[in-house]
Design a protein around this motif. Sequence first.
Motif, short mmCIF file in Angstrom:
data_model
loop_
_atom_site.label_atom_id
_atom_site.label_comp_id
_atom_site.label_asym_id
_atom_site.label_seq_id
_atom_site.Cartn_x
_atom_site.Cartn_y
_atom_site.Cartn_z
N PHE A 33 -31.13 0.65 -3.65
CA PHE A 33 -30.60 -0.29 -4.63
C PHE A 33 -30.59 0.37 -6.01
N TYR A 35 -30.42 -0.87 -10.13
CA TYR A 35 -30.56 -1.99 -11.05
C TYR A 35 -30.38 -1.50 -12.48
N THR A 99 -32.84 -4.36 5.66
CA THR A 99 -32.83 -5.42 4.67
C THR A 99 -34.13 -5.38 3.90
N GLU A 100 -34.05 -5.42 2.62
CA GLU A 100 -35.21 -5.12 1.79
C GLU A 100 -36.31 -6.13 1.88
N HIS A 101 -36.02 -7.32 2.38
CA HIS A 101 -37.02 -8.35 2.27
C HIS A 101 -38.21 -8.14 3.18
N ARG A 102 -38.08 -7.33 4.19
CA ARG A 102 -39.19 -7.16 5.09
C ARG A 102 -40.31 -6.33 4.47
N GLY A 103 -39.99 -5.19 3.98
CA GLY A 103 -41.03 -4.30 3.48
C GLY A 103 -41.21 -4.32 1.99
N GLY A 104 -40.31 -4.96 1.31
CA GLY A 104 -40.34 -4.86 -0.14
C GLY A 104 -39.72 -3.55 -0.57
N GLN A 105 -39.51 -3.43 -1.85
CA GLN A 105 -38.83 -2.25 -2.38
C GLN A 105 -39.81 -1.35 -3.10
N PHE A 107 -39.89 1.26 -6.15
CA PHE A 107 -39.08 1.57 -7.32
C PHE A 107 -39.40 2.95 -7.88
N GLY A 108 -38.38 3.59 -8.42
CA GLY A 108 -38.57 4.80 -9.19
C GLY A 108 -38.95 4.47 -10.62
#
Lengths: 116, 116
Positions: A33, A35, A99-105, A107-108
């Motif tokens: 993703f 942002y 799908t990101e909702h399972r593991g969480g994201q 971030f850099g």
Amino acid sequence: GAGVSQSPRYKVAKRGQDVALRCDPISGHVSLFWYQQALGQGPEFLTYFQNEAQLDKSGLPSDRFFAERPEGSVSTLKIQRTQQEDSAVYLCASSLGRTEHRGGQYFGPGTRLTVL
Amino acid sequence: AQSVTQLDSQVPVFEEAPVELRCNYSSSVSVYLFWYVQYPNQGLQLLLKYLSGSTLVKGINGFEAEFNKSQTSFHLRKPSVHISDTAEYFCAVSFPASGGSYIPTFGRGTSLIVHP
């Protein structure tokens, strides 16, 4: 590396210049993703990849913004003819699953873009 | 319209006191809920998430959050804060999008300031 890396960490551009921001996700992560985070705001979704496929680009603010992930790993966010309102921190996040909702994201650290 | 609201931009609290950071969202469909923390000069880190099941979820560093479907809220709590909890906290909600994907929407963030 162990985490998501982004380069450069800081970028200063003159209005009208093109810039390219790089994201190296965690190895093996399928989803990626981008942002945009303006000062004092939360991250705002720009675009999303699953492997090399760009599945959603509804958040890109204009056709000056372009993202790619040609081999399903490293991604580049390109901004053409930068304008002052493009000044922000650009965040990249990756997740293991489709799908990101399972593991969480994950971030850099972000790239802080300043357009003069 | 789908939105995420963090009602407090800043929450000052004394060390060892309890704290609650509020998050409300608007949606007529099922969503997934997250809290992220951003320490100074660091990237966002997942604190906890609600996907399904028990409405009380526990995360890292002693934080917990409760999902309330009727009030469309997902407030973050900690019974006793430490100086090291000083950071920016973001609530995020993943809303369903086209093609079966879920796109995260972030709140504006709440700055937790812990005083000695």
